[in-house]
Enzyme design. Sequence first.
Site, PDB file in Angstrom:
ATOM      1  N   VAL A 126       8.938  60.880  47.339  1.00  0.00           N
ATOM      2  CA  VAL A 126       7.607  60.914  46.736  1.00  0.00           C
ATOM      3  C   VAL A 126       7.661  62.047  45.693  1.00  0.00           C
ATOM      4  CG1 VAL A 126       6.398  62.108  48.420  1.00  0.00           C
ATOM      5  CG2 VAL A 126       5.232  60.575  46.639  1.00  0.00           C
ATOM      6  N   PHE A 132      13.622  65.279  41.946  1.00  0.00           N
ATOM      7  CA  PHE A 132      12.645  65.572  43.054  1.00  0.00           C
ATOM      8  C   PHE A 132      12.552  64.478  44.296  1.00  0.00           C
ATOM      9  CE2 PHE A 132      10.248  64.056  39.424  1.00  0.00           C
ATOM     10  CZ  PHE A 132       9.941  62.792  39.743  1.00  0.00           C
ATOM     11  N   CYS A 141      14.780  65.741  47.179  1.00  0.00           N
ATOM     12  CA  CYS A 141      14.413  66.861  48.210  1.00  0.00           C
ATOM     13  C   CYS A 141      12.820  66.814  48.786  1.00  0.00           C
ATOM     14  CB  CYS A 141      14.742  68.127  47.564  1.00  0.00           C
ATOM     15  SG  CYS A 141      13.773  68.335  45.783  1.00  0.00           S
ATOM     16  N   HIS A 142      11.973  65.877  48.042  1.00  0.00           N
ATOM     17  CA  HIS A 142      10.682  65.745  48.584  1.00  0.00           C
ATOM     18  C   HIS A 142      10.550  64.347  48.930  1.00  0.00           C
ATOM     19  CE1 HIS A 142       6.179  65.643  47.651  1.00  0.00           C
ATOM     20  NE2 HIS A 142       6.431  67.056  48.244  1.00  0.00           N
ATOM     21  N   PHE A 143      10.664  63.710  49.762  1.00  0.00           N
ATOM     22  CA  PHE A 143      11.264  64.346  51.168  1.00  0.00           C
ATOM     23  C   PHE A 143      12.422  63.503  51.538  1.00  0.00           C
ATOM     24  CE2 PHE A 143       6.627  65.077  51.145  1.00  0.00           C
ATOM     25  CZ  PHE A 143       6.405  66.229  51.445  1.00  0.00           C
TER      26      PHE A 143
END
Length: 171
Positions: A76, A66, A69-71
Amino acid sequence: MSNANSFTKEDLIACGLGKLFGPNSPRLPKDNMLMIDRVLKINADGGEYGKGEIVAELDINPDLWFFDCHFATDPVMPGCLGLDAMWQLVGFFLGWEGAEGKGRALGVGEVKFTGQVLPEAKKVTYKLTIKRKVYRKLVMGIADATMEVDGREIYSAKDLKVGIFTDTTSF
């Protein structure tokens, strides 16, 4: 009810395959959606309400999926993943107690986010206390929970609800 009061990552993966508590027990998600690495403690009579508690952990490292892709420039852990882990643990608790069927999150009364999980963090700790257990036609667990990162509480949830259903076709 299982006699075990702690579980390894391998046990949790077995739960996702229906091999830990039996083929009809609620399953944890597999692979990337499994947000738990170990259950340190589970019991049926502890916690604030005397109806059960769970303490579990997730190891954090910068390579977790994650963070990419976040962000892209501000990595985070999505808050929804921590919340989902809490629902996962309520369902796991019901399976540990012997419930059979498919677990479904049914809602949450209140959620607060007061911090974040960044790639440099080391460990997330989930602490759940079971408020209510229903074993009738509907099997349901209701719990309060907190999530800590490296010992600091950053999420809290009240009235997490998970139901266990033998038939989900009309759900």
